[in-house]
Scaffold this motif. Structure first.
Motif, PDB file in Angstrom:
ATOM      1  N   ILE A 519       0.837  -1.106  -0.004  1.00  0.00           N
ATOM      2  CA  ILE A 519      -0.138   0.091  -0.108  1.00  0.00           C
ATOM      3  C   ILE A 519       0.760   1.329  -0.038  1.00  0.00           C
ATOM      4  CG2 ILE A 519      -1.668   1.314   1.218  1.00  0.00           C
ATOM      5  CD1 ILE A 519      -2.809  -1.198   2.171  1.00  0.00           C
ATOM      6  N   ILE A 520       2.004   1.106   0.676  1.00  0.00           N
ATOM      7  CA  ILE A 520       2.989   2.377   0.813  1.00  0.00           C
ATOM      8  C   ILE A 520       3.501   2.475  -0.579  1.00  0.00           C
ATOM      9  CG2 ILE A 520       5.316   3.243   1.514  1.00  0.00           C
ATOM     10  CD1 ILE A 520       4.743   1.283   4.297  1.00  0.00           C
ATOM     11  N   ASP A 521       3.732   1.536  -1.268  1.00  0.00           N
ATOM     12  CA  ASP A 521       4.335   1.478  -2.630  1.00  0.00           C
ATOM     13  C   ASP A 521       3.372   2.096  -3.590  1.00  0.00           C
ATOM     14  OD1 ASP A 521       6.818   0.572  -1.806  1.00  0.00           O
ATOM     15  OD2 ASP A 521       6.424  -1.424  -2.725  1.00  0.00           O
ATOM     16  N   GLN A 522       1.935   1.794  -3.571  1.00  0.00           N
ATOM     17  CA  GLN A 522       0.736   2.461  -4.321  1.00  0.00           C
ATOM     18  C   GLN A 522       0.785   3.772  -4.069  1.00  0.00           C
ATOM     19  OE1 GLN A 522      -2.718   0.197  -4.039  1.00  0.00           O
ATOM     20  NE2 GLN A 522      -3.956   1.947  -4.728  1.00  0.00           N
ATOM     21  N   LEU A 523       0.488   4.221  -2.931  1.00  0.00           N
ATOM     22  CA  LEU A 523       0.441   5.632  -2.572  1.00  0.00           C
ATOM     23  C   LEU A 523       1.740   6.525  -2.888  1.00  0.00           C
ATOM     24  CD1 LEU A 523      -1.419   5.306   0.854  1.00  0.00           C
ATOM     25  CD2 LEU A 523      -2.289   5.662  -1.320  1.00  0.00           C
ATOM     26  N   ILE A 524       2.888   6.052  -2.796  1.00  0.00           N
ATOM     27  CA  ILE A 524       4.351   6.965  -2.646  1.00  0.00           C
ATOM     28  C   ILE A 524       4.439   6.832  -4.477  1.00  0.00           C
ATOM     29  CG2 ILE A 524       6.483   6.910  -2.393  1.00  0.00           C
ATOM     30  CD1 ILE A 524       5.048   7.878  -0.167  1.00  0.00           C
ATOM     31  N   GLY A 525       4.263   5.624  -4.915  1.00  0.00           N
ATOM     32  CA  GLY A 525       4.520   5.455  -6.499  1.00  0.00           C
ATOM     33  C   GLY A 525       5.704   4.814  -6.608  1.00  0.00           C
ATOM     34  N   HIS A 526       6.167   3.877  -5.872  1.00  0.00           N
ATOM     35  CA  HIS A 526       7.181   2.828  -5.969  1.00  0.00           C
ATOM     36  C   HIS A 526       7.024   1.756  -6.796  1.00  0.00           C
ATOM     37  CE1 HIS A 526       9.859   4.821  -2.547  1.00  0.00           C
ATOM     38  NE2 HIS A 526      10.027   5.625  -3.704  1.00  0.00           N
ATOM     39  N   GLN A 527       7.687   1.228  -7.489  1.00  0.00           N
ATOM     40  CA  GLN A 527       7.534  -0.098  -8.166  1.00  0.00           C
ATOM     41  C   GLN A 527       7.364  -1.270  -7.055  1.00  0.00           C
ATOM     42  OE1 GLN A 527       7.171   0.150 -11.796  1.00  0.00           O
ATOM     43  NE2 GLN A 527       6.155  -1.686 -11.515  1.00  0.00           N
ATOM     44  N   ASP A 528       6.517  -2.057  -7.144  1.00  0.00           N
ATOM     45  CA  ASP A 528       6.795  -3.173  -6.380  1.00  0.00           C
ATOM     46  C   ASP A 528       7.527  -4.345  -7.027  1.00  0.00           C
ATOM     47  OD1 ASP A 528       6.145  -5.565  -4.572  1.00  0.00           O
ATOM     48  OD2 ASP A 528       3.855  -5.049  -4.605  1.00  0.00           O
ATOM     49  N   GLN A 529       8.496  -4.560  -6.676  1.00  0.00           N
ATOM     50  CA  GLN A 529       9.673  -5.616  -7.158  1.00  0.00           C
ATOM     51  C   GLN A 529       8.962  -7.004  -6.679  1.00  0.00           C
ATOM     52  OE1 GLN A 529      11.512  -4.717  -9.405  1.00  0.00           O
ATOM     53  NE2 GLN A 529      11.358  -2.512  -8.688  1.00  0.00           N
ATOM     54  N   SER A 530       8.288  -7.449  -5.727  1.00  0.00           N
ATOM     55  CA  SER A 530       7.695  -8.589  -5.493  1.00  0.00           C
ATOM     56  C   SER A 530       6.786  -9.230  -6.726  1.00  0.00           C
ATOM     57  CB  SER A 530       6.998  -8.809  -4.373  1.00  0.00           C
ATOM     58  OG  SER A 530       5.748  -8.065  -4.407  1.00  0.00           O
ATOM     59  N   SER A 531       6.732 -10.720  -6.537  1.00  0.00           N
ATOM     60  CA  SER A 531       6.008 -11.398  -7.592  1.00  0.00           C
ATOM     61  C   SER A 531       4.471 -11.014  -7.514  1.00  0.00           C
ATOM     62  CB  SER A 531       6.312 -12.951  -7.592  1.00  0.00           C
ATOM     63  OG  SER A 531       5.815 -13.463  -6.191  1.00  0.00           O
ATOM     64  N   ALA A 532       4.150 -10.755  -6.304  1.00  0.00           N
ATOM     65  CA  ALA A 532       2.725 -10.455  -5.976  1.00  0.00           C
ATOM     66  C   ALA A 532       2.387  -9.189  -6.743  1.00  0.00           C
ATOM     67  CB  ALA A 532       2.384 -10.523  -4.544  1.00  0.00           C
ATOM     68  N   GLY A 533       3.539  -8.164  -6.871  1.00  0.00           N
ATOM     69  CA  GLY A 533       3.231  -6.936  -7.306  1.00  0.00           C
ATOM     70  C   GLY A 533       2.808  -7.037  -8.477  1.00  0.00           C
ATOM     71  N   ALA A 534       2.787  -8.129  -9.440  1.00  0.00           N
ATOM     72  CA  ALA A 534       2.191  -8.189 -10.874  1.00  0.00           C
ATOM     73  C   ALA A 534       0.934  -8.462 -10.941  1.00  0.00           C
ATOM     74  CB  ALA A 534       3.124  -9.338 -11.800  1.00  0.00           C
ATOM     75  N   TYR A 535      -0.015  -8.640  -9.838  1.00  0.00           N
ATOM     76  CA  TYR A 535      -1.116  -9.189  -9.814  1.00  0.00           C
ATOM     77  C   TYR A 535      -2.004  -8.223  -9.307  1.00  0.00           C
ATOM     78  CZ  TYR A 535       0.888 -13.791 -11.078  1.00  0.00           C
ATOM     79  OH  TYR A 535       1.525 -14.688 -11.330  1.00  0.00           O
ATOM     80  N   GLY A 536      -3.225  -7.814  -9.784  1.00  0.00           N
ATOM     81  CA  GLY A 536      -4.343  -7.085  -9.225  1.00  0.00           C
ATOM     82  C   GLY A 536      -3.872  -5.619  -9.451  1.00  0.00           C
ATOM     83  N   ALA A 537      -4.812  -4.508  -9.111  1.00  0.00           N
ATOM     84  CA  ALA A 537      -4.797  -3.402  -9.484  1.00  0.00           C
ATOM     85  C   ALA A 537      -4.546  -2.483  -8.082  1.00  0.00           C
ATOM     86  CB  ALA A 537      -5.970  -2.817 -10.173  1.00  0.00           C
ATOM     87  N   GLY A 538      -4.536  -3.200  -7.042  1.00  0.00           N
ATOM     88  CA  GLY A 538      -4.339  -2.341  -5.865  1.00  0.00           C
ATOM     89  C   GLY A 538      -5.597  -2.057  -5.041  1.00  0.00           C
ATOM     90  N   ILE A 539      -5.423  -1.289  -3.873  1.00  0.00           N
ATOM     91  CA  ILE A 539      -6.613  -1.004  -3.204  1.00  0.00           C
ATOM     92  C   ILE A 539      -7.198   0.052  -3.700  1.00  0.00           C
ATOM     93  CG2 ILE A 539      -5.811  -1.836  -1.111  1.00  0.00           C
ATOM     94  CD1 ILE A 539      -5.292   1.072  -0.100  1.00  0.00           C
ATOM     95  N   GLY A 540      -8.889   0.419  -3.658  1.00  0.00           N
ATOM     96  CA  GLY A 540      -9.378   1.379  -4.268  1.00  0.00           C
ATOM     97  C   GLY A 540      -8.972   2.604  -3.524  1.00  0.00           C
TER      98      GLY A 540
END
Length: 564
Positions: A519-540
């Protein structure tokens, strides 16, 4: 958009592709009926130009494939050396083990290379090539735009033999790199040993001409800003070597002193009247540019020579493994750091926020709180952790202030070009996001400020239109300099405290509130490097707003800044 307006261009979502149909008589040679390559997530006008250029080059290559009979003896030699240069780009890199059993893996790679060479060497000696070798050699030649179909046997065998010798030499280079990552490789085969197309010092491109060719080749790949920053770096190389020097004549010994010359450059060497490399140097160590800056300048020169060697403009790369040794930093030292709570209180208790004398005397205590750009931009940076440029470039359409969940939209939705009013740029795909507007910002009057700005903006798109873009075309440049002067005025003189420090501060308070990293990565605008980061659109945005609204912050500006 019609095909005539965008030849060779194909779009799928945000991605652009170049697509060129292969002529029927060349399908068997090329191995496919069409060539398709990704151009990445470019804006339409950029993708259209790049696709047109790439497609035209492919069309030219198809024509060249029909004209192999016209090759001269020297062109055949150049073709063979081009094949080796291409293989060298791939096999000349240090091998990266893929497992934890490194010794076993390197031994296995060595055995495979030896086996491949053992199979090819007898074929060269007997001039009898098996079908797989012939196919590989023909494809290497075809990649360079030459069709061997219909050649006389003598000419065909001449080219095939040379290309197979290039394959053998590439295997030798690969084996060499398994054991030695740094020493420049010297080919054993005299065909490739320092005797390429521009062997005479009196021919070939000059250094200045090579720089122009390099920039010309990169004009569709680089943004206008990148081109503007890279040209002066290459000008330093021209000053060092001499613009009229033939690039082919430049040796490693010529380039060896270049890193040290860059390391002696003065800070702000590029400001004021244009100066040469030599006149921009200093013996005063404290007045020199940082090693990281010198390394960035050097990287542009090494990239150009690497490109020139791959393109056949020079026979050897004189800039291989050139480096700048950076001084060892003290442990715990940071070039940028977050604000402490005391520093935040001092910053937001300054007259700019607590009350100043007038718009033009913001540092003098008084009774006026002027809620304009200089008031709101630091506050927004504190409450969002956004990049300064992202905020300064905001359009009115990006500020959704009505409704229960107000938010900012960080995006590149603009038709303006780099340097023009209204231009927007985002650092990465992860930077495109929605950021909830903290209730404190709304309480401070940000919503009213946006509405007031819209009334006075006339035809302008940007909310903070009074903050001009810098000469470099960046939205952050002008305000960043003003913020540095503001910090000095209020006594926060630590050079590690800059506008970007708000971003570090936000990272810290998100963590202290136990907000999950994704969630921090989503709000700050950092690339999520984990494998899970490639799935889903994040929280609304609604869920994100609830998190932001309930954060426990180091300071609350509504408690420090008097209400109107």
């Amino acid at each position: 958009m019609s095909a005539l307006a965008a030849p060779f261009l194909m779009r799928r979502g945000s991605m652009s592709y170049v697509r060129v149909r292969v002529p029927k008589d060349l399908v068997e040679l090329v191995g496919c009926s069409e060539v398709r390559r990704s151009l990445g997530p470019l804006r339409f006008h950029e993708a259209r130009l790049l696709a047109a250029r790439t497609g035209s080059k492919l069309k030219e290559a198809f024509e060249m494939m029909r004209n192999a009979n016209d090759l001269t003896k020297q062109e055949v030699l150049n073709l063979i050396r081009d094949c080796f240069a291409g293989l060298s780009e791939t096999y000349g890199q240090a091998y990266q083990p893929q497992s934890t059993e490194i010794d076993f893996e390197l031994a296995e790679q060595q055995a495979m290379a030896d086996e491949h060479m053992s199979a090819l060497i007898p074929q060269v000696e007997t001039r009898s090539f098996d079908p797989q070798t012939l196919l590989t050699a023909k494809r290497l030649v075809a990649d360079r735009g030459v069709d061997l179909t219909g050649l006389p046997d003598a000419r065909l065998m001449e080219i095939i033999e040379g290309v197979v010798r290039a394959m053998i030499e590439a295997d030798r280079q690969f084996s060499f790199r398994l054991n030695d990552r740094l020493t420049p490789y010297v080919p054993e085969d005299p065909l490739f040993n320092g005797d390429a197309r521009n062997c005479k010092q009196g021919i070939g491109l000059t250094v200045d001409e090579l720089i122009e060719e390099y920039c010309k080749a990169k004009r569709f790949e680089w943004t206008a800003k990148t081109m503007k920053t890279h040209r002066p770096k290459l000008k330093l190389l021209s000053d060092f070597l001499g613009g009229d020097t033939r690039a082919e004549s430049v040796t490693r010994d010529d380039m060896r002193p270049y890193p040290e010359a860059l390391a002696r450059l003065k800070k702000n060497y590029h400001l004021g009247v244009a100066k040469s490399l030599q006149s921009s140097q200093t013996n005063v160590e404290s007045a020199r540019i940082q090693a990281s800056t010198a390394t960035t300048i050097l990287a542009r020169a090494t990239a150009m020579f690497r490109w020139a060697h791959a393109q056949g403009f020079i026979s050897n790369n004189p800039a291989v493994n050139l480096t700048i040794t950076a001084p060892k930093k003290k442990k715990g030292h940071r070039s940028r750091r977050p604000f402490t709570e005391a520093e935040l209180r001092k910053l937001f208790s300054a007259p700019l926020f607590s009350g100043c004398e007038s718009r033009y005397r913001r540092f003098v205590p008084g009774s006026k709180i002027i809620r304009d750009e200089y008031f709101f931009i630091p506050a927004i940076l504190y409450y969002t952790g956004a990049r300064l440029g992202e905020i300064v470039q905001l359009h009115f359409a990006d500020c959704v202030i009505d409704g229960p969940t107000p938010y900012l939209s960080i995006n590149e939705n603009s038709d303006a070009k780099h340097g023009e009013e209204g231009y927007k740029s985002v650092k990465s795909d992860a930077g495109v996001r929605l950021i909830p507007i903290h209730p404190d910002l709304m309480a401070l009057g940000f919503g009213d400020f946006v509405k007031w700005q819209r009334k006075g903006a006339k035809a302008k798109d940007r909310v903070f239109y009074r903050i001009k873009f810098g000469e470099d075309g960046q939205p952050s440049t002008v305000f960043s300099k003003w913020f540095g002067r503001f910090m000095d005025k209020i006594g926060l003189t630590d050079p590690a405290l800059v506008a970007h420090s708000f971003r570090h501060t936000a990272e810290d308070y998100f963590r202290e509130n136990l907000v999950p990293k994704y969630i921090i990565d989503q709000l700050i605008g950092h690339q999520d490097q984990s494998s899970a980061g490639a799935y889903g659109a994040g929280i609304g945005i609604e869920a994100a707003y609830e998190i932001v609204a309930n954060l426990k912050l180091p300071v609350r500006l509504t408690e420090l800044i008097p209400s109107d």
